[in-house]
Motif scaffolding. Structure first.
Motif, PDB file in Angstrom:
ATOM      1  N   SER A 182       0.846  -1.189   0.000  1.00  0.00           N
ATOM      2  CA  SER A 182       0.000   0.000   0.000  1.00  0.00           C
ATOM      3  C   SER A 182       0.885   1.244   0.000  1.00  0.00           C
ATOM      4  O   SER A 182       2.111   1.157  -0.101  1.00  0.00           O
ATOM      5  N   GLY A 183       0.243   2.398   0.096  1.00  0.00           N
ATOM      6  CA  GLY A 183       0.981   3.647   0.138  1.00  0.00           C
ATOM      7  C   GLY A 183       1.298   4.057   1.560  1.00  0.00           C
ATOM      8  O   GLY A 183       2.443   4.053   1.988  1.00  0.00           O
ATOM      9  N   TYR A 184       0.236   4.360   2.326  1.00  0.00           N
ATOM     10  CA  TYR A 184       0.413   4.811   3.700  1.00  0.00           C
ATOM     11  C   TYR A 184      -0.223   3.806   4.650  1.00  0.00           C
ATOM     12  O   TYR A 184      -1.397   3.457   4.518  1.00  0.00           O
ATOM     13  N   VAL A 185       0.567   3.328   5.627  1.00  0.00           N
ATOM     14  CA  VAL A 185       0.081   2.429   6.666  1.00  0.00           C
ATOM     15  C   VAL A 185       0.369   3.084   8.009  1.00  0.00           C
ATOM     16  O   VAL A 185       1.536   3.286   8.372  1.00  0.00           O
ATOM     17  N   GLY A 186      -0.671   3.452   8.726  1.00  0.00           N
ATOM     18  CA  GLY A 186      -0.501   4.147   9.994  1.00  0.00           C
ATOM     19  C   GLY A 186       0.041   3.251  11.094  1.00  0.00           C
ATOM     20  O   GLY A 186       0.069   2.023  10.962  1.00  0.00           O
ATOM     21  N   PRO A 187       0.473   3.861  12.215  1.00  0.00           N
ATOM     22  CA  PRO A 187       1.109   3.105  13.308  1.00  0.00           C
ATOM     23  C   PRO A 187       0.243   1.986  13.880  1.00  0.00           C
ATOM     24  O   PRO A 187       0.722   0.869  14.093  1.00  0.00           O
ATOM     25  N   LYS A 188      -1.036   2.259  14.150  1.00  0.00           N
ATOM     26  CA  LYS A 188      -1.889   1.234  14.757  1.00  0.00           C
ATOM     27  C   LYS A 188      -2.152   0.091  13.784  1.00  0.00           C
ATOM     28  O   LYS A 188      -2.134  -1.084  14.168  1.00  0.00           O
ATOM     29  N   GLN A 202       5.323  -0.548   1.881  1.00  0.00           N
ATOM     30  CA  GLN A 202       4.598   0.716   1.829  1.00  0.00           C
ATOM     31  C   GLN A 202       5.278   1.723   0.913  1.00  0.00           C
ATOM     32  O   GLN A 202       6.253   1.404   0.243  1.00  0.00           O
ATOM     33  N   ASP A 203       4.698   2.923   0.855  1.00  0.00           N
ATOM     34  CA  ASP A 203       5.180   3.984  -0.038  1.00  0.00           C
ATOM     35  C   ASP A 203       5.049   3.589  -1.503  1.00  0.00           C
ATOM     36  O   ASP A 203       5.839   4.007  -2.349  1.00  0.00           O
ATOM     37  N   VAL A 204       4.052   2.768  -1.811  1.00  0.00           N
ATOM     38  CA  VAL A 204       3.794   2.341  -3.192  1.00  0.00           C
ATOM     39  C   VAL A 204       2.548   3.068  -3.679  1.00  0.00           C
ATOM     40  O   VAL A 204       1.456   2.851  -3.160  1.00  0.00           O
ATOM     41  N   GLU A 205       2.691   3.931  -4.654  1.00  0.00           N
ATOM     42  CA  GLU A 205       1.549   4.647  -5.211  1.00  0.00           C
ATOM     43  C   GLU A 205       1.899   5.166  -6.599  1.00  0.00           C
ATOM     44  O   GLU A 205       3.053   5.170  -7.005  1.00  0.00           O
ATOM     45  N   GLY A 206       0.876   5.565  -7.323  1.00  0.00           N
ATOM     46  CA  GLY A 206       1.085   6.079  -8.671  1.00  0.00           C
ATOM     47  C   GLY A 206       1.371   5.004  -9.693  1.00  0.00           C
ATOM     48  O   GLY A 206       1.838   5.298 -10.796  1.00  0.00           O
ATOM     49  N   VAL A 207       1.104   3.733  -9.346  1.00  0.00           N
ATOM     50  CA  VAL A 207       1.307   2.624 -10.281  1.00  0.00           C
ATOM     51  C   VAL A 207       0.069   1.736 -10.255  1.00  0.00           C
ATOM     52  O   VAL A 207      -0.763   1.806  -9.351  1.00  0.00           O
ATOM     53  N   SER A 208      -0.052   0.878 -11.248  1.00  0.00           N
ATOM     54  CA  SER A 208      -1.169  -0.061 -11.275  1.00  0.00           C
ATOM     55  C   SER A 208      -0.924  -1.202 -10.305  1.00  0.00           C
ATOM     56  O   SER A 208       0.210  -1.456  -9.885  1.00  0.00           O
ATOM     57  N   PRO A 222      11.015  -3.466  -0.569  1.00  0.00           N
ATOM     58  CA  PRO A 222      11.508  -3.961   0.716  1.00  0.00           C
ATOM     59  C   PRO A 222      10.400  -3.975   1.768  1.00  0.00           C
ATOM     60  O   PRO A 222       9.454  -3.186   1.699  1.00  0.00           O
ATOM     61  N   PHE A 223      10.532  -4.877   2.719  1.00  0.00           N
ATOM     62  CA  PHE A 223       9.574  -4.930   3.829  1.00  0.00           C
ATOM     63  C   PHE A 223       9.868  -3.794   4.796  1.00  0.00           C
ATOM     64  O   PHE A 223      11.024  -3.545   5.167  1.00  0.00           O
ATOM     65  N   ALA A 224       8.823  -3.096   5.225  1.00  0.00           N
ATOM     66  CA  ALA A 224       8.979  -1.974   6.153  1.00  0.00           C
ATOM     67  C   ALA A 224       9.187  -2.491   7.569  1.00  0.00           C
ATOM     68  O   ALA A 224       8.647  -3.523   7.957  1.00  0.00           O
ATOM     69  N   GLU A 225       9.952  -1.737   8.343  1.00  0.00           N
ATOM     70  CA  GLU A 225      10.169  -2.077   9.753  1.00  0.00           C
ATOM     71  C   GLU A 225       9.315  -1.226  10.680  1.00  0.00           C
ATOM     72  O   GLU A 225       9.215  -1.515  11.875  1.00  0.00           O
ATOM     73  N   ALA A 226       8.707  -0.186  10.159  1.00  0.00           N
ATOM     74  CA  ALA A 226       7.859   0.687  10.965  1.00  0.00           C
ATOM     75  C   ALA A 226       6.855   1.356  10.034  1.00  0.00           C
ATOM     76  O   ALA A 226       7.013   1.362   8.819  1.00  0.00           O
ATOM     77  N   SER A 227       5.845   1.942  10.642  1.00  0.00           N
ATOM     78  CA  SER A 227       4.813   2.618   9.853  1.00  0.00           C
ATOM     79  C   SER A 227       5.358   3.893   9.238  1.00  0.00           C
ATOM     80  O   SER A 227       6.430   4.377   9.590  1.00  0.00           O
ATOM     81  N   ASN A 228       4.570   4.466   8.302  1.00  0.00           N
ATOM     82  CA  ASN A 228       4.950   5.739   7.688  1.00  0.00           C
ATOM     83  C   ASN A 228       4.973   6.876   8.702  1.00  0.00           C
ATOM     84  O   ASN A 228       5.565   7.903   8.490  1.00  0.00           O
ATOM     85  N   LYS A 229       4.287   6.684   9.841  1.00  0.00           N
ATOM     86  CA  LYS A 229       4.099   7.669  10.925  1.00  0.00           C
ATOM     87  C   LYS A 229       3.096   8.721  10.549  1.00  0.00           C
ATOM     88  O   LYS A 229       2.642   8.846   9.456  1.00  0.00           O
TER      89      LYS A 229
END
Length: 229
Positions: A182-188, A202-208, A222-229
């Motif tokens: 996804s693009g943005y994944v919040g902390p909770k 995360q940080d995936v957007e603007g693509v199909s 890459p796999f994220a270690e923390a949320s986007n915040k």
């Protein structure tokens, strides 16, 4: 309480751990301390010439964490050089892994992930990735390697005033998803996914959705270690 630091992986412990200006006795010098993981960040970025994403994979941290580590290392070295200080290399939260993090090793973990859910603006592979996680309209689920596709409607979470991210994470868990893209994944929401054993890209957007799935298969997300915040 401050968040505990994640372990950083380095290829080897430093063989030389102290540098000083020539001709000045140690008793007359102030010291600057460079952590071992900061030295590794310098080596990967400035000696090996890796990109931030490549170096982050080697150290098994997020790009943001790598960037902060590298910036701290450069500040410490600059301080030592410009103020004539001795430089001590020690400490940090790290582990030595001699074979850590080659590109193919990173891809192996992706290869074990069978069911990926991509937040989507529509039900097909040709729809665009929805940059929201908790309030995404739905998720296109791709099962690898056969690449079968199904769709999970997430409309119920869109109407929630609170807790949409957690509810969506629970929906992913019930669907047996291994990875969320996804693009943005919040902390909770991130913590709920982590508790369910679901990895996050995360940080995936603007693509199909199709392109996001293909990028994942190539090991480019890459796999994220923390949320986007």
């Amino acid at each position: 309480m401050p968040r505990p630091r994640h372990c950083r992986y380095v290829s080897a412990a430093p063989s030389v751990t102290y540098f000083k200006p020539r001709g000045i006795p140690l008793r007359e010098l102030q010291e600057a301390c460079l952590c071992v993981d900061e030295l590794e960040a310098l080596r990967l970025a400035d000696a090996e010439g890796l990109t931030a994403q490549e170096a982050a994979r080697h150290m098994r941290v997020s790009r943001h964490t790598f960037g902060r580590t590298l910036a701290s290392a450069r500040r410490t070295v600059a301080l030592a050089l410009t103020q004539g200080m001795a430089l001590r290399i020690e400490g940090g939260t790290y582990a030595v892994v001699a074979d850590a993090p080659r590109e193919q090793d990173s891809n192996k973990e992706h290869d074990t992930m069978q069911k990926i859910a991509i937040s989507s603006e529509g039900p097909t592979l040709d729809d665009m990735v929805d940059p929201r996680f908790g309030r995404a309209g739905g998720f296109v689920v791709v099962t690898l390697p056969e690449k079968s596709v199904e769709y999970i409607d997430n409309g119920a979470s869109q109407t929630m005033s609170m807790g949409a991210g957690i509810e969506t994470a629970e929906r992913m868990s019930r669907a047996g998803v291994d990875v969320v893209i996804s693009g943005y994944v919040g902390p909770k929401a991130f913590e709920a996914l982590k508790a369910a054993g679901i990895k996050v890209c995360q940080d995936v957007e603007g693509v199909s959705v199709r392109e996001a799935a293909e990028r994942f298969e190539r090991g480019e997300l890459p796999f994220a270690e923390a949320s986007n915040k």
